[in-house]
Scaffold this active site. Sequence first.
Site, PDB file in Angstrom:
ATOM      1  N   PRO A  68       0.788  -1.236   0.000  1.00 30.77           N
ATOM      2  CA  PRO A  68       0.000   0.000   0.000  1.00 30.77           C
ATOM      3  C   PRO A  68       0.818   1.283   0.000  1.00 30.77           C
ATOM      4  CG  PRO A  68      -0.853  -1.552   1.596  1.00 30.77           C
ATOM      5  CD  PRO A  68       0.489  -2.066   1.152  1.00 30.77           C
ATOM      6  N   GLU A  69       0.648   2.052  -1.060  1.00 31.25           N
ATOM      7  CA  GLU A  69       1.087   3.434  -1.109  1.00 31.25           C
ATOM      8  C   GLU A  69      -0.174   4.260  -1.329  1.00 31.25           C
ATOM      9  OE1 GLU A  69       4.764   4.119  -3.349  1.00 31.25           O
ATOM     10  OE2 GLU A  69       4.804   1.994  -3.838  1.00 31.25           O
TER      11      GLU A  69
ATOM     12  N   LYS B  59      -0.783   7.872   3.560  1.00 31.77           N
ATOM     13  CA  LYS B  59      -1.166   6.455   3.554  1.00 31.77           C
ATOM     14  C   LYS B  59      -2.106   6.113   4.705  1.00 31.77           C
ATOM     15  CE  LYS B  59       3.441   5.590   1.698  1.00 31.77           C
ATOM     16  NZ  LYS B  59       4.791   5.098   2.017  1.00 31.77           N
TER      17      LYS B  59
ATOM     18  N   ARG C 282      16.347   0.980   1.364  1.00 32.34           N
ATOM     19  CA  ARG C 282      15.375   0.381   0.446  1.00 32.34           C
ATOM     20  C   ARG C 282      15.982   0.139  -0.925  1.00 32.34           C
ATOM     21  NH1 ARG C 282      11.531   4.006   3.451  1.00 32.34           N
ATOM     22  NH2 ARG C 282       9.903   2.933   2.315  1.00 32.34           N
TER      23      ARG C 282
END
Length: 263
Positions: free
Chosen positions: A2-3, A59, A248
């Site tokens: 989820p973004e 978010k 990341r």
Amino acid sequence: MPELPDVEGFRRVLAEHGVGRRIRRVEVLDPGVLHDLRADELAAALTGHRFRDPDRRGKVLIAYTDGPTLLLHFGMSGDLRWATPTEPRHQHDRVLFALAGGELRYRDMRKLQGIWLAPDAGTVERTVARLGPDALAIRRAEFDQRLTSRRGAVKSLLVDQAVVAGLGNLLADEIDWRAGVNPWETARDLDADRRRRLYDEMRTVLRAAVPAGRVPPRRAWLTGVRDDPDAACPRCGTPLSRRRLGGRMTVWCPTCQPEHRGS
DNA sequence: TCAGTTGTTTATAT
DNA sequence: AATATAAACAACTG
């Protein structure tokens, strides 16, 4: 997963199926997703109230009711589904909100974030206060100002929820790739035209991703090829590079996004 | 068995 | 003070 686009999809699920309906029952299958809250407290606080028009900040899904407000974050593996009670539950369904005609199911495998309950508007605001402006709402001038007032790598700024709220790892790489910006570049070292491209491409990507409720894995997008071991740039065919940035995995095209731009 | 994962916070170091 | 990095959270995959 989820973004911002995913959470926007969850907001639509809630808006379509939840708004105006009374919460008949709250079933907590795994209290591990509740923050500072016991299962019986959640049920007692919400049962009998009706969902109102939901909002979203970055978010965070803000599920107002005519009583307290529910704040849901979906971490890396969350989902919100509308289902009939007869549909078999998913292994990772954590909380069920039973309404007339069906139930909303908060699902999350990894449980990295979870659910908060805010008794009043002030608590809601305090909870989201650390977030910057929403990526869909921010204007060009403020976007530019917030990027150039910090010294970190462009990608680190894009994924920093305090700078702009809603972008995650996939979106940040996608935006940098489309704007021809090297992720390690410092925002203030970019010329005005390049920063303009960043904003424009953010808008373009979001405009396509929000209706889909996800970052669409189209082959013409970086997102659509980045998981291939031998991925090539969809634009120029150069083999993509990958390296960690700020913890990341970052994927970029060394040809379209060269280092030492300008100077 | 080990590394890796689309998010966020905290501690630690620079 | 600002910035960078690693670890931790939890569950699963290859």
